[in-house]
Design a protein around this motif. Structure first.
Motif, PDB file in Angstrom:
ATOM      1  N   GLY A   7       0.820  -1.207   0.000  1.00  0.00           N
ATOM      2  CA  GLY A   7       0.000   0.000   0.000  1.00  0.00           C
ATOM      3  C   GLY A   7       0.851   1.252   0.000  1.00  0.00           C
ATOM      4  N   THR A   8       0.318   2.297  -0.622  1.00  0.00           N
ATOM      5  CA  THR A   8       1.105   3.530  -0.749  1.00  0.00           C
ATOM      6  C   THR A   8       1.459   4.121   0.604  1.00  0.00           C
ATOM      7  OG1 THR A   8      -0.961   4.797  -0.962  1.00  0.00           O
ATOM      8  CG2 THR A   8       0.119   4.105  -2.999  1.00  0.00           C
ATOM      9  N   GLN A   9       0.612   3.897   1.620  1.00  0.00           N
ATOM     10  CA  GLN A   9       0.917   4.434   2.951  1.00  0.00           C
ATOM     11  C   GLN A   9       2.177   3.780   3.516  1.00  0.00           C
ATOM     12  OE1 GLN A   9      -2.004   2.979   2.138  1.00  0.00           O
ATOM     13  NE2 GLN A   9      -3.246   4.796   1.790  1.00  0.00           N
ATOM     14  N   TYR A  10       2.312   2.474   3.303  1.00  0.00           N
ATOM     15  CA  TYR A  10       3.477   1.757   3.829  1.00  0.00           C
ATOM     16  C   TYR A  10       4.726   1.989   2.974  1.00  0.00           C
ATOM     17  CZ  TYR A  10       0.017  -0.638   6.684  1.00  0.00           C
ATOM     18  OH  TYR A  10      -0.994  -0.910   7.568  1.00  0.00           O
ATOM     19  N   ARG A  11       4.525   2.466   1.756  1.00  0.00           N
ATOM     20  CA  ARG A  11       5.667   2.737   0.879  1.00  0.00           C
ATOM     21  C   ARG A  11       6.094   4.193   0.956  1.00  0.00           C
ATOM     22  NH1 ARG A  11       4.339   1.033  -4.972  1.00  0.00           N
ATOM     23  NH2 ARG A  11       6.583   0.993  -5.172  1.00  0.00           N
ATOM     24  N   SER A  12       5.353   5.002   1.696  1.00  0.00           N
ATOM     25  CA  SER A  12       5.631   6.434   1.731  1.00  0.00           C
ATOM     26  C   SER A  12       6.964   6.728   2.425  1.00  0.00           C
ATOM     27  CB  SER A  12       4.513   7.168   2.467  1.00  0.00           C
ATOM     28  OG  SER A  12       4.514   6.836   3.845  1.00  0.00           O
ATOM     29  N   ARG A  13       7.519   7.853   2.078  1.00  0.00           N
ATOM     30  CA  ARG A  13       8.779   8.275   2.703  1.00  0.00           C
ATOM     31  C   ARG A  13       8.574   8.544   4.191  1.00  0.00           C
ATOM     32  NH1 ARG A  13      13.699   9.807   1.228  1.00  0.00           N
ATOM     33  NH2 ARG A  13      14.822  11.348   2.479  1.00  0.00           N
ATOM     34  N   ARG A  14       7.419   9.098   4.555  1.00  0.00           N
ATOM     35  CA  ARG A  14       7.143   9.389   5.972  1.00  0.00           C
ATOM     36  C   ARG A  14       7.173   8.107   6.800  1.00  0.00           C
ATOM     37  NH1 ARG A  14       2.000  12.789   7.356  1.00  0.00           N
ATOM     38  NH2 ARG A  14       2.937  12.465   9.419  1.00  0.00           N
TER      39      ARG A  14
END
Length: 291
Positions: free
Chosen positions: A194-201
């Motif tokens: 998921g994009t949330q888990y791949r985010s830089r943050r």
């Protein structure tokens, strides 16, 4: 799928779209259709119909929600996404998101799979956590729920909810898990792509917290089966019986179920102990070994 759509499109076109050979299609026609293949075709047909009815704008989450609400078909959103990719029917926003994700992957590769589905091998609490995001329908719109679950004891150590599924949502869930004191330094956090888990943050948060990230293969829900299983239990045992007028009401029900899940629900995978009992027992056992 090709057999049912060949009246509208040529077999050559459909085979090219689905990336199968024409000769392979004709060989398949001569074989009996399995029950699994028939179920997959029926679901694919419903996904295609819902997508067309939405003027080709609905994404996999909305299609999964529509299938459940209008047809009583409770399909995993990742299965719906895989079907949409197979059919080549992605909405414009999703295509843009995939292009952004692909560009990011070229500069920042995703972490590898440190679990490889060896869910039963983890016996020490706080060493491996699994997480995912699900959504709950309310009268105010979707409520998104993220979790961080201890793999050894199945305890939901941290969770968070929000009207938006952002990196902040998953960071809050994991930070609350860490705040319990049960997460060990160097622990693994396993999730999907998921994009949330791949985010830089999220990546920077894990680095600061000393958490090692792990991800299964793309569109392989079994690679994160424990996190998926919890959401299945949450929905089937509790949420499916409710119609929430507000996100606040849904959040209260989720919180109540998590308390029940951790303290009172017995699990076959834990020898019919509760997560709280398993956490207490395994924590004592690990401390005794270290002494």
């Amino acid at each position: 799928m090709i057999e049912r759509m060949k009246a509208d499109f040529s077999i050559v076109f459909l085979c090219a779209r689905l990336k199968v050979s024409v000769s392979g299609f004709h060989a398949w026609r001569k074989r009996p259709v399995s029950a699994r293949a028939e179920r997959r075709w029926q679901l694919s047909t419903k996904v295609l119909n819902v997508f067309v009815d939405s003027s080709r704008a609905a994404g996999h989450r909305k299609i999964a929600a529509t299938l459940a609400a209008d047809f009583g078909v409770h399909a995993n959103r990742k299965t719906v996404l895989a079907i949409m990719r197979d059919l080549g029917i992605m909405p414009p926003a999703a295509r843009a998101a995939f292009r952004r994700a692909a560009a990011r992957a070229r500069t920042t590769p995703d972490p590898g799979d440190l679990l490889e589905r060896r869910f039963q091998d983890t016996v020490e609490p706080g060493t491996v956590l699994v997480g995912d995001i699900t959504y709950v329908s309310t009268g105010q719109g979707w409520l998104y729920v993220a979790t961080a679950i201890d793999l050894a004891t199945r305890t939901v150590l941290g969770w968070a909810s929000s009207k938006r599924q952002t990196a902040a949502l998953v960071i809050t869930a994991l930070s609350r898990a860490i705040a319990t004191g049960h997460v060990r330094p160097g622990a693994i956090f396993h999730s999907d792509h998921g994009t949330q888990y791949r985010s830089r943050r999220f990546m920077m948060f894990c680095a600061r917290a000393g958490i090692r990230r792990s991800m299964g293969k793309n569109f392989e829900c079994w690679d994160n089966a424990v996190a998926e299983s919890f959401f299945s239990k949450l929905k089937n045992e509790r949420l499916r019986w409710h119609r929430f007028t507000s996100r606040h009401a849904a959040t209260r029900e989720v919180a109540d179920y998590i308390r029940y899940f951790n303290d009172r629900r017995r699990h076959q995978a834990l020898g019919y102990a509760t997560p709280a009992e398993a956490m207490a027992h395994l924590t004592r056992t690990t401390a005794a070994k270290a002494a």
